[in-house]
Design a protein around this motif. Sequence first.
Motif, PDB file in Angstrom:
ATOM      1  N   HIS A 175       1.251  -1.073  -0.076  1.00 33.11           N
ATOM      2  CA  HIS A 175      -0.019  -0.477  -0.098  1.00 33.11           C
ATOM      3  C   HIS A 175       0.958   1.136  -0.112  1.00 33.11           C
ATOM      4  CE1 HIS A 175      -3.168   2.668   0.742  1.00 33.11           C
ATOM      5  NE2 HIS A 175      -3.288   2.906   1.765  1.00 33.11           N
ATOM      6  N   ASN A 176       0.822   1.654  -1.315  1.00 31.63           N
ATOM      7  CA  ASN A 176       1.625   3.471  -0.844  1.00 31.63           C
ATOM      8  C   ASN A 176       2.864   3.045  -0.417  1.00 31.63           C
ATOM      9  OD1 ASN A 176      -0.364   4.836  -1.878  1.00 31.63           O
ATOM     10  ND2 ASN A 176      -1.041   5.516   0.644  1.00 31.63           N
ATOM     11  N   GLY A 177       3.840   1.690  -1.639  1.00 30.24           N
ATOM     12  CA  GLY A 177       4.632   1.517  -1.526  1.00 30.24           C
ATOM     13  C   GLY A 177       5.711   0.674  -0.641  1.00 30.24           C
ATOM     14  N   GLU A 178       4.821   0.781   0.709  1.00 26.99           N
ATOM     15  CA  GLU A 178       4.754   0.061   1.999  1.00 26.99           C
ATOM     16  C   GLU A 178       4.107  -1.267   2.234  1.00 26.99           C
ATOM     17  OE1 GLU A 178       2.910   2.563   5.199  1.00 26.99           O
ATOM     18  OE2 GLU A 178       3.620   4.194   4.413  1.00 26.99           O
ATOM     19  N   TRP A 179       5.107  -2.831   2.335  1.00 26.30           N
ATOM     20  CA  TRP A 179       4.329  -3.274   2.815  1.00 26.30           C
ATOM     21  C   TRP A 179       3.368  -3.464   4.329  1.00 26.30           C
ATOM     22  CZ3 TRP A 179       3.616  -7.166  -0.215  1.00 26.30           C
ATOM     23  CH2 TRP A 179       4.244  -7.126  -1.427  1.00 26.30           C
ATOM     24  N   LYS A 180       2.432  -4.026   4.703  1.00 28.33           N
ATOM     25  CA  LYS A 180       1.030  -3.812   5.506  1.00 28.33           C
ATOM     26  C   LYS A 180       1.066  -5.546   5.773  1.00 28.33           C
ATOM     27  CE  LYS A 180       0.035   1.055   5.174  1.00 28.33           C
ATOM     28  NZ  LYS A 180      -0.615   2.012   5.543  1.00 28.33           N
ATOM     29  N   PHE A 181       0.794  -5.619   6.721  1.00 30.04           N
ATOM     30  CA  PHE A 181      -0.067  -7.381   7.628  1.00 30.04           C
ATOM     31  C   PHE A 181      -1.388  -7.121   8.250  1.00 30.04           C
ATOM     32  CE2 PHE A 181      -1.115  -9.653  10.973  1.00 30.04           C
ATOM     33  CZ  PHE A 181      -0.960 -11.265   9.813  1.00 30.04           C
ATOM     34  N   SER A 182      -2.055  -7.602   7.745  1.00 33.61           N
ATOM     35  CA  SER A 182      -4.320  -7.345   8.441  1.00 33.61           C
ATOM     36  C   SER A 182      -4.184  -8.449   9.291  1.00 33.61           C
ATOM     37  CB  SER A 182      -4.655  -7.211   7.409  1.00 33.61           C
ATOM     38  OG  SER A 182      -5.915  -6.968   7.720  1.00 33.61           O
ATOM     39  N   ALA A 183      -4.272  -8.567  10.266  1.00 34.68           N
ATOM     40  CA  ALA A 183      -4.589  -9.419  11.222  1.00 34.68           C
ATOM     41  C   ALA A 183      -6.662  -9.653  10.742  1.00 34.68           C
ATOM     42  CB  ALA A 183      -4.705  -9.023  12.734  1.00 34.68           C
ATOM     43  N   VAL A 184      -7.183 -11.207  10.443  1.00 29.27           N
ATOM     44  CA  VAL A 184      -8.157 -11.520   9.428  1.00 29.27           C
ATOM     45  C   VAL A 184      -8.793 -12.101  10.168  1.00 29.27           C
ATOM     46  CG1 VAL A 184      -9.164 -12.083   7.548  1.00 29.27           C
ATOM     47  CG2 VAL A 184      -7.136 -10.685   6.863  1.00 29.27           C
ATOM     48  N   GLY A 185      -8.464 -13.650  10.554  1.00 33.35           N
ATOM     49  CA  GLY A 185      -8.918 -13.619  11.173  1.00 33.35           C
ATOM     50  C   GLY A 185     -10.470 -14.596  10.770  1.00 33.35           C
ATOM     51  N   GLN A 186     -11.247 -15.070   9.826  1.00 33.55           N
ATOM     52  CA  GLN A 186     -12.303 -14.883   9.164  1.00 33.55           C
ATOM     53  C   GLN A 186     -11.941 -16.030   8.605  1.00 33.55           C
ATOM     54  OE1 GLN A 186     -13.388 -13.022   5.568  1.00 33.55           O
ATOM     55  NE2 GLN A 186     -15.232 -14.242   4.609  1.00 33.55           N
ATOM     56  N   GLY A 187     -13.237 -17.029   9.645  1.00 33.74           N
ATOM     57  CA  GLY A 187     -13.491 -18.339   9.294  1.00 33.74           C
ATOM     58  C   GLY A 187     -14.491 -18.548   8.332  1.00 33.74           C
ATOM     59  N   THR A 188     -14.467 -20.137   7.773  1.00 34.61           N
ATOM     60  CA  THR A 188     -14.827 -20.176   6.409  1.00 34.61           C
ATOM     61  C   THR A 188     -15.153 -21.606   6.913  1.00 34.61           C
ATOM     62  OG1 THR A 188     -13.849 -20.767   4.742  1.00 34.61           O
ATOM     63  CG2 THR A 188     -13.672 -18.599   4.765  1.00 34.61           C
ATOM     64  N   THR A 189     -16.394 -22.297   5.536  1.00 36.71           N
ATOM     65  CA  THR A 189     -16.738 -23.507   5.574  1.00 36.71           C
ATOM     66  C   THR A 189     -16.665 -24.236   4.625  1.00 36.71           C
ATOM     67  OG1 THR A 189     -19.253 -22.937   5.126  1.00 36.71           O
ATOM     68  CG2 THR A 189     -18.982 -23.192   7.551  1.00 36.71           C
ATOM     69  N   ASP A 190     -15.194 -23.544   3.905  1.00 37.73           N
ATOM     70  CA  ASP A 190     -14.773 -24.403   2.840  1.00 37.73           C
ATOM     71  C   ASP A 190     -14.415 -25.627   3.140  1.00 37.73           C
ATOM     72  OD1 ASP A 190     -14.874 -21.553   0.412  1.00 37.73           O
ATOM     73  OD2 ASP A 190     -13.635 -21.258   1.464  1.00 37.73           O
ATOM     74  N   PRO A 191     -14.756 -26.417   1.857  1.00 40.92           N
ATOM     75  CA  PRO A 191     -14.410 -27.855   2.494  1.00 40.92           C
ATOM     76  C   PRO A 191     -12.791 -28.246   1.803  1.00 40.92           C
ATOM     77  CG  PRO A 191     -15.422 -27.962   0.555  1.00 40.92           C
ATOM     78  CD  PRO A 191     -15.616 -27.082   1.083  1.00 40.92           C
ATOM     79  N   GLY A 192     -12.126 -27.042   1.002  1.00 33.06           N
ATOM     80  CA  GLY A 192     -10.617 -27.326   0.967  1.00 33.06           C
ATOM     81  C   GLY A 192     -10.167 -26.414   0.049  1.00 33.06           C
ATOM     82  N   ILE A 193      -9.314 -27.094  -0.323  1.00 37.32           N
ATOM     83  CA  ILE A 193      -8.263 -25.434  -0.713  1.00 37.32           C
ATOM     84  C   ILE A 193      -8.640 -24.393  -1.871  1.00 37.32           C
ATOM     85  CG2 ILE A 193      -6.175 -26.725  -1.717  1.00 37.32           C
ATOM     86  CD1 ILE A 193      -4.093 -24.898  -1.177  1.00 37.32           C
ATOM     87  N   GLY A 194      -8.968 -25.705  -2.935  1.00 40.59           N
ATOM     88  CA  GLY A 194      -9.211 -25.129  -4.523  1.00 40.59           C
ATOM     89  C   GLY A 194     -11.190 -23.646  -4.020  1.00 40.59           C
ATOM     90  N   GLU A 195     -11.630 -24.217  -2.914  1.00 35.72           N
ATOM     91  CA  GLU A 195     -12.781 -23.645  -2.741  1.00 35.72           C
ATOM     92  C   GLU A 195     -12.173 -22.459  -2.645  1.00 35.72           C
ATOM     93  OE1 GLU A 195     -14.197 -27.620  -3.285  1.00 35.72           O
ATOM     94  OE2 GLU A 195     -13.018 -26.803  -2.060  1.00 35.72           O
ATOM     95  N   LEU A 196     -11.792 -22.393  -1.046  1.00 35.07           N
ATOM     96  CA  LEU A 196     -10.663 -21.061  -1.119  1.00 35.07           C
ATOM     97  C   LEU A 196     -10.403 -20.553  -1.322  1.00 35.07           C
ATOM     98  CD1 LEU A 196      -8.712 -22.157   2.072  1.00 35.07           C
ATOM     99  CD2 LEU A 196     -10.234 -20.390   2.890  1.00 35.07           C
ATOM    100  N   ALA A 197      -9.352 -20.952  -3.095  1.00 36.64           N
ATOM    101  CA  ALA A 197      -8.930 -20.133  -3.996  1.00 36.64           C
ATOM    102  C   ALA A 197     -10.497 -19.371  -4.937  1.00 36.64           C
ATOM    103  CB  ALA A 197      -8.255 -20.822  -4.816  1.00 36.64           C
ATOM    104  N   ASN A 198     -11.143 -19.729  -5.119  1.00 42.12           N
ATOM    105  CA  ASN A 198     -11.634 -19.937  -5.477  1.00 42.12           C
ATOM    106  C   ASN A 198     -12.543 -18.202  -5.210  1.00 42.12           C
ATOM    107  OD1 ASN A 198     -12.142 -21.730  -7.588  1.00 42.12           O
ATOM    108  ND2 ASN A 198     -13.606 -22.560  -6.728  1.00 42.12           N
ATOM    109  N   ARG A 199     -12.308 -17.974  -3.788  1.00 44.46           N
ATOM    110  CA  ARG A 199     -13.023 -16.483  -3.194  1.00 44.46           C
ATOM    111  C   ARG A 199     -12.351 -15.182  -3.830  1.00 44.46           C
ATOM    112  NH1 ARG A 199     -15.125 -16.552   1.935  1.00 44.46           N
ATOM    113  NH2 ARG A 199     -15.856 -18.593   2.658  1.00 44.46           N
ATOM    114  N   TYR A 200     -10.841 -15.446  -4.228  1.00 48.38           N
ATOM    115  CA  TYR A 200     -10.391 -14.801  -4.984  1.00 48.38           C
ATOM    116  C   TYR A 200     -10.277 -14.699  -6.473  1.00 48.38           C
ATOM    117  CZ  TYR A 200      -9.188 -14.457   0.321  1.00 48.38           C
ATOM    118  OH  TYR A 200      -8.845 -14.592   1.167  1.00 48.38           O
ATOM    119  N   ILE A 201     -10.689 -15.603  -6.730  1.00 47.59           N
ATOM    120  CA  ILE A 201     -10.764 -15.484  -8.508  1.00 47.59           C
ATOM    121  C   ILE A 201     -11.626 -14.288  -8.875  1.00 47.59           C
ATOM    122  CG2 ILE A 201     -11.394 -16.811 -10.651  1.00 47.59           C
ATOM    123  CD1 ILE A 201     -10.589 -19.317  -9.489  1.00 47.59           C
TER     124      ILE A 201
END
Length: 205
Positions: free
Chosen positions: A179-205
Amino acid sequence: MSISLQKGQKVSLSKENAGLKKIIVGLGWDEAPKAGGGGGFLSSLFGSSQSQDGNIDCDASAFLLQGGRLVNKGDVVYYGNLRHSSGTVIHMGDNLTGAGEGDDEQITIDLASIPEVYDKIVIVVNIYQAVQRHQEFGMIRNAFIRLVDASNNKEILKYNLTENYSGMTAMIFGEVYRHNGEWKFSAVGQGTTDPGIGELANRYI
């Protein structure tokens, strides 16, 4: 001195850590003691390394996003693709049980060398075969994500996930982003009911 974060909190990695180039993302969790007799908890610690006795196998992954989106399947770094093609994000290997102290899985990120096209790295954890094994994050305790300066092994920050995540089978732990030339970290801590990594990845496609 390490910073202890709360859910939703953001911190600048660049400002707080001058000269920071490479970080280790450490993730940890413990299996909660099983109710009842039968030595369930001890058998989970000393049983099969292949999780055939009911161990909870949590898998950490990193999604490298372009403009906030997952563009290529090769941008998913996980136990089946341990090294990103750029060489800047490397998964240090799969832990099948979560037993023991300290980090259970680690991912290294070379912030100084990540191609400019990537603006965000999402760190997620899912339970392997959660649906088939009837497992969920309510059976997990002491989950955390922490960032360590790879040059001196000093902990930069730590985020302990303290909520009740019963019923959740995957977790978005945190995000490392530009963000604006800096690296930052955000603490998300969001649980999901995705059954696997494929479904998790689909959230960002």
